[in-house]
Design an enzyme around this catalytic site. Structure first.
Site, PDB file in Angstrom:
ATOM      1  N   LYS A 212       0.601  -1.423  -0.120  1.00 43.05           N
ATOM      2  CA  LYS A 212      -0.574  -0.265   0.263  1.00 43.05           C
ATOM      3  C   LYS A 212       0.626   0.888   0.147  1.00 43.05           C
ATOM      4  O   LYS A 212       1.352   1.119   0.625  1.00 43.05           O
ATOM      5  CB  LYS A 212      -0.751   0.141   1.205  1.00 43.05           C
ATOM      6  N   SER A 234      -1.888   5.221  -3.290  1.00 40.27           N
ATOM      7  CA  SER A 234      -2.578   5.599  -1.906  1.00 40.27           C
ATOM      8  C   SER A 234      -1.265   6.647  -1.627  1.00 40.27           C
ATOM      9  O   SER A 234       0.229   6.316  -1.772  1.00 40.27           O
ATOM     10  CB  SER A 234      -2.841   4.591  -1.214  1.00 40.27           C
ATOM     11  N   HIS A 236      -1.376   7.863   1.052  1.00 40.37           N
ATOM     12  CA  HIS A 236      -1.534   7.706   2.746  1.00 40.37           C
ATOM     13  C   HIS A 236      -2.684   8.675   2.645  1.00 40.37           C
ATOM     14  O   HIS A 236      -2.460   9.328   4.223  1.00 40.37           O
ATOM     15  CB  HIS A 236      -0.544   7.820   3.479  1.00 40.37           C
ATOM     16  N   ILE A 270     -12.245   9.026  -1.494  1.00 38.88           N
ATOM     17  CA  ILE A 270     -13.476   8.251  -2.211  1.00 38.88           C
ATOM     18  C   ILE A 270     -15.024   8.686  -0.891  1.00 38.88           C
ATOM     19  O   ILE A 270     -14.593   8.111   0.088  1.00 38.88           O
ATOM     20  CB  ILE A 270     -13.172   6.947  -2.636  1.00 38.88           C
TER      21      ILE A 270
END
Length: 340
Positions: A212, A234, A236, A270
């Site tokens: 990630k 991502s 973060h 999102i």
């Protein structure tokens, strides 16, 4: 209890930390890091929202796809929809100790399971953070994915062994946490990882390995070559490095380079089912949602998380119907356009 009541309760719990804004875009966050806002000026957080907003949808209603199927398969496990819970942790540091670490992890993991999907759990300088996530996953009979900070390989593998005992579906490393000060200030090593580091970690376990914090094609290719089976595009949540691009800026290029060979997940900004559709159209296989589920957990526990996830899924279903999509594989770049 409805989602409005959940949000009102969360606003009380998080007073001074998060205003639970109608539009969660980082512009009015009372706190940065530590807290729930973005790092530095907060530009990385805001960029996630802005980069996604510039994509618009092509409305299409003359089509034969009358039924929408949102089911999604993650590493052989069937989920009700391609919306996963992002890892939210660090109650003492980020939330002033008002919330219990185990309570947050439990709400996210059990709420996601009740909704038919899965949540990720966190790691941090306090051993209780990782332990809380593992306890929740254990209670959920393994239905969760623990995230481990990019510690030394020895420490990562040690935590993977603990994760294996819970029956977790997979394990992740948030490689974008390589510079987080809350770790280094207490003397816990976090570091960038080489291809050789990832190979050693991937070979140490039979669990699927997710990396990630991938924001470039170059890093995605390293992940692919090193034995990872999934990545999360991502930054973060804008909390690691100020002035980064938004995830929707970089997702198309990354997906074009590795999709079909790696599971491509994405997070960042999102807030609705429409946002989920946009990210899928930009090349993601599924998305992670963070702040909205954190607010739902604070205001409604597992039931609040379940309700929020189901609301996002319903919005996705409607958006699919109104863009001519019957199943996830129908969602392509043809349903979006860039007008900025």
């Amino acid at each position: 209890m409805d989602l409005q009541e959940v949000r009102e309760k969360a606003r009380e719990v998080l007073k001074g930390i998060c205003r639970v804004c109608v539009v969660c875009d980082g512009r009015n966050c009372p706190t940065g890091v530590p807290g729930i806002g973005g790092a530095g000026t907060g530009e990385g957080f805001r960029r996630n929202i802005a980069s996604l907003a510039r994509w618009k949808l092509n409305l299409r209603v003359l089509h034969p796809r009358k039924i929408q199927d949102t089911t999604f398969e993650l590493f052989g496990h069937k989920l009700s929809f391609p919306i996963l819970g992002g890892a939210i942790a660090g109650a003492k540091v980020n939330f002033g100790g008002r919330l219990d670490e185990r309570e947050i992890a439990r709400a996210l993991v059990l709420g996601a399971k009740a909704a038919g999907t899965v949540a990720l759990t966190g790691d941090g300088p306090d051993p209780e953070v990782f332990a809380a996530g593992l306890a929740a996953i254990r209670e959920a009979d393994g239905w969760g994915i623990p995230v481990i900070k990019p510690r030394s390989n020895k420490e990562i593998i040690k935590r993977i062994r603990e994760a294996e005992k819970t029956g977790a579906l997979a394990v992740a490393i948030d490689v974008d946490a390589a510079g987080l000060f809350n770790m280094t200030r207490v003397g816990q090593v976090v570091e960038p990882k080489t291809a050789e580091d990832i190979i050693e970690i991937a070979r140490s376990t039979s669990l699927p390995l997710i990396l990630k914090g991938i924001m470039t094609v170059a890093d995605a290719k390293v992940a692919l070559a090193s034995g990872a089976v999934g990545i999360v595009v991502s930054n973060h949540g804008g909390r690691a490095l100020d002035h980064t691009l938004g995830t929707a800026d970089v997702l198309p290029g990354i997906a074009a380079a590795v999709k079909g060979r790696l599971m491509v997940l994405v997070d960042g900004g999102i807030r609705s089912g429409v946002d989920v559709l946009k990210m899928l159209a930009l090349g993601a296989d599924a998305v992670l949602v963070g702040r909205p589920l954190f607010i739902a957990a604070c205001g409604g526990g597992p039931q609040g998380v379940k309700m929020q996830l189901e609301a996002l899924a319903q919005e996705l279903t409607v958006a699919m119907r109104l863009t001519g999509c019957g199943a996830l594989q129908d969602i392509s770049s043809e349903v979006i356009c860039n007008v900025m």
